[in-house]
Design a protein around this motif. Structure first.
Motif, PDB file in Angstrom:
ATOM      1  N   UNK A 283      -5.695  -6.228   0.872  1.00  0.00           N
ATOM      2  CA  UNK A 283      -5.849  -4.835   0.440  1.00  0.00           C
ATOM      3  C   UNK A 283      -6.765  -4.709  -0.775  1.00  0.00           C
ATOM      4  N   UNK A 284      -7.382  -5.827  -1.182  1.00  0.00           N
ATOM      5  CA  UNK A 284      -8.353  -5.774  -2.266  1.00  0.00           C
ATOM      6  C   UNK A 284      -7.747  -5.732  -3.654  1.00  0.00           C
ATOM      7  N   UNK A 285      -6.517  -6.198  -3.772  1.00  0.00           N
ATOM      8  CA  UNK A 285      -5.851  -6.251  -5.074  1.00  0.00           C
ATOM      9  C   UNK A 285      -6.040  -7.654  -5.634  1.00  0.00           C
ATOM     10  N   UNK A 286      -6.458  -7.743  -6.898  1.00  0.00           N
ATOM     11  CA  UNK A 286      -6.678  -9.033  -7.541  1.00  0.00           C
ATOM     12  C   UNK A 286      -5.364  -9.573  -8.084  1.00  0.00           C
ATOM     13  N   UNK A 287      -4.932 -10.734  -7.582  1.00  0.00           N
ATOM     14  CA  UNK A 287      -3.703 -11.312  -8.112  1.00  0.00           C
ATOM     15  C   UNK A 287      -3.949 -11.935  -9.483  1.00  0.00           C
ATOM     16  N   UNK A 288      -3.013 -11.744 -10.375  1.00  0.00           N
ATOM     17  CA  UNK A 288      -3.013 -12.414 -11.680  1.00  0.00           C
ATOM     18  C   UNK A 288      -1.835 -13.369 -11.619  1.00  0.00           C
ATOM     19  N   UNK A 289      -2.136 -14.642 -11.439  1.00  0.00           N
ATOM     20  CA  UNK A 289      -1.076 -15.625 -11.242  1.00  0.00           C
ATOM     21  C   UNK A 289      -0.513 -16.081 -12.577  1.00  0.00           C
ATOM     22  N   UNK A 290       0.792 -15.990 -12.713  1.00  0.00           N
ATOM     23  CA  UNK A 290       1.497 -16.443 -13.900  1.00  0.00           C
ATOM     24  C   UNK A 290       2.417 -17.581 -13.496  1.00  0.00           C
ATOM     25  N   UNK A 291       2.534 -18.555 -14.367  1.00  0.00           N
ATOM     26  CA  UNK A 291       3.414 -19.675 -14.066  1.00  0.00           C
ATOM     27  C   UNK A 291       4.856 -19.208 -13.956  1.00  0.00           C
ATOM     28  N   UNK A 292       5.539 -19.709 -12.946  1.00  0.00           N
ATOM     29  CA  UNK A 292       6.936 -19.347 -12.745  1.00  0.00           C
ATOM     30  C   UNK A 292       7.769 -19.735 -13.971  1.00  0.00           C
ATOM     31  N   UNK A 293       7.368 -20.817 -14.637  1.00  0.00           N
ATOM     32  CA  UNK A 293       8.108 -21.281 -15.819  1.00  0.00           C
ATOM     33  C   UNK A 293       7.982 -20.320 -16.998  1.00  0.00           C
ATOM     34  N   UNK A 294       7.092 -19.364 -16.929  1.00  0.00           N
ATOM     35  CA  UNK A 294       6.920 -18.390 -17.997  1.00  0.00           C
ATOM     36  C   UNK A 294       7.827 -17.174 -17.845  1.00  0.00           C
ATOM     37  N   UNK A 295       8.744 -17.223 -16.893  1.00  0.00           N
ATOM     38  CA  UNK A 295       9.631 -16.090 -16.694  1.00  0.00           C
ATOM     39  C   UNK A 295      10.568 -15.936 -17.877  1.00  0.00           C
TER      40      UNK A 295
ATOM     41  N   UNK B 176       0.828  -1.210   0.000  1.00  0.00           N
ATOM     42  CA  UNK B 176       0.000   0.000   0.000  1.00  0.00           C
ATOM     43  C   UNK B 176       0.860   1.257   0.000  1.00  0.00           C
ATOM     44  N   UNK B 177       1.932   1.236   0.755  1.00  0.00           N
ATOM     45  CA  UNK B 177       2.843   2.395   0.764  1.00  0.00           C
ATOM     46  C   UNK B 177       3.446   2.632  -0.617  1.00  0.00           C
ATOM     47  N   UNK B 178       3.559   1.572  -1.400  1.00  0.00           N
ATOM     48  CA  UNK B 178       4.118   1.688  -2.746  1.00  0.00           C
ATOM     49  C   UNK B 178       3.045   2.000  -3.792  1.00  0.00           C
ATOM     50  N   UNK B 179       1.814   2.204  -3.327  1.00  0.00           N
ATOM     51  CA  UNK B 179       0.772   2.684  -4.220  1.00  0.00           C
ATOM     52  C   UNK B 179      -0.281   1.692  -4.657  1.00  0.00           C
ATOM     53  N   UNK B 180      -0.177   0.422  -4.274  1.00  0.00           N
ATOM     54  CA  UNK B 180      -1.230  -0.520  -4.631  1.00  0.00           C
ATOM     55  C   UNK B 180      -2.463  -0.224  -3.800  1.00  0.00           C
ATOM     56  N   UNK B 181      -3.628  -0.328  -4.443  1.00  0.00           N
ATOM     57  CA  UNK B 181      -4.874  -0.038  -3.727  1.00  0.00           C
ATOM     58  C   UNK B 181      -5.974  -0.972  -4.199  1.00  0.00           C
ATOM     59  N   UNK B 182      -7.030  -1.014  -3.438  1.00  0.00           N
ATOM     60  CA  UNK B 182      -8.171  -1.864  -3.751  1.00  0.00           C
ATOM     61  C   UNK B 182      -8.654  -1.594  -5.170  1.00  0.00           C
ATOM     62  N   UNK B 183      -8.901  -2.669  -5.895  1.00  0.00           N
ATOM     63  CA  UNK B 183      -9.357  -2.561  -7.270  1.00  0.00           C
ATOM     64  C   UNK B 183      -8.238  -2.735  -8.285  1.00  0.00           C
ATOM     65  N   UNK B 184      -6.989  -2.627  -7.829  1.00  0.00           N
ATOM     66  CA  UNK B 184      -5.843  -2.847  -8.717  1.00  0.00           C
ATOM     67  C   UNK B 184      -5.668  -4.338  -8.983  1.00  0.00           C
ATOM     68  N   UNK B 185      -4.838  -4.653  -9.968  1.00  0.00           N
ATOM     69  CA  UNK B 185      -4.413  -6.027 -10.204  1.00  0.00           C
ATOM     70  C   UNK B 185      -2.891  -6.067 -10.084  1.00  0.00           C
ATOM     71  N   UNK B 186      -2.368  -7.231  -9.753  1.00  0.00           N
ATOM     72  CA  UNK B 186      -0.914  -7.396  -9.614  1.00  0.00           C
ATOM     73  C   UNK B 186      -0.515  -8.750 -10.168  1.00  0.00           C
ATOM     74  N   UNK B 187       0.496  -8.760 -10.997  1.00  0.00           N
ATOM     75  CA  UNK B 187       1.036 -10.000 -11.531  1.00  0.00           C
ATOM     76  C   UNK B 187       1.859 -10.679 -10.450  1.00  0.00           C
ATOM     77  N   UNK B 188       1.566 -11.947 -10.203  1.00  0.00           N
ATOM     78  CA  UNK B 188       2.297 -12.735  -9.217  1.00  0.00           C
ATOM     79  C   UNK B 188       2.951 -13.897  -9.950  1.00  0.00           C
ATOM     80  N   UNK B 189       4.267 -13.935  -9.904  1.00  0.00           N
ATOM     81  CA  UNK B 189       4.997 -14.991 -10.587  1.00  0.00           C
ATOM     82  C   UNK B 189       6.021 -15.579  -9.627  1.00  0.00           C
ATOM     83  N   UNK B 190       5.544 -16.506  -8.827  1.00  0.00           N
ATOM     84  CA  UNK B 190       6.386 -17.152  -7.823  1.00  0.00           C
ATOM     85  C   UNK B 190       6.259 -18.657  -7.975  1.00  0.00           C
ATOM     86  N   UNK B 191       7.299 -19.348  -7.617  1.00  0.00           N
ATOM     87  CA  UNK B 191       7.263 -20.801  -7.634  1.00  0.00           C
ATOM     88  C   UNK B 191       6.497 -21.348  -6.446  1.00  0.00           C
TER      89      UNK B 191
END
Length: 111
Positions: A96-108, A66-81
């Motif tokens: 914080x109400x941010x929708x994660x968009x999960x990407x496969x770690x193998x797609x890095x 949140x301090x870095x600016x993410x807020x409710x309604x945003x989306x965030x790409x998550x690419x972790x193994x």
């Protein structure tokens, strides 16, 4: 509480609820109900995190995001193994109400 924003057809939604597949609970419900518990919530190799630790660490990450600016309604790409940080990140985003968009770690990118 009934959640009414399902994008699934009404007949499937009703069937999943009747069978108990959908409980109409937020993803953070389990963590909130057990946040004072020292029972193990996540195991990652030799590391273990209790529900209490998972709640505290995801709270800390949520505040930092949140301090870095993410807020409710945003989306965030998550690419972790398959690591504990995936769950910490997922719960922090949910809190914080941010929708994660999960990407496969193998797609890095490898280049």
């Amino acid at each position: 509480m009934t959640i009414s924003y399902s994008r699934w057809p009404d007949d499937l939604t009703a069937r999943y609820r009747e069978k108990g597949y959908w409980l109409d609970l937020q993803m953070t419900d389990v963590l909130e109900r057990h946040q004072q518990s020292d029972n193990v919530a996540v195991i990652d190799g030799d590391r273990q995190f209790s529900y209490r630790q998972l709640a505290r660490l995801s709270d800390n990450l949520a505040a930092a995001l949140q301090r870095r600016g993410l807020k409710s309604g945003d989306t965030a790409l998550v690419q972790l193994g398959k690591v504990a940080e995936f769950y910490l990140t997922l719960f922090a985003l949910f809190k914080i109400g941010v929708a994660p968009v999960n990407a496969l770690f193998s797609h890095q990118r490898t280049s």
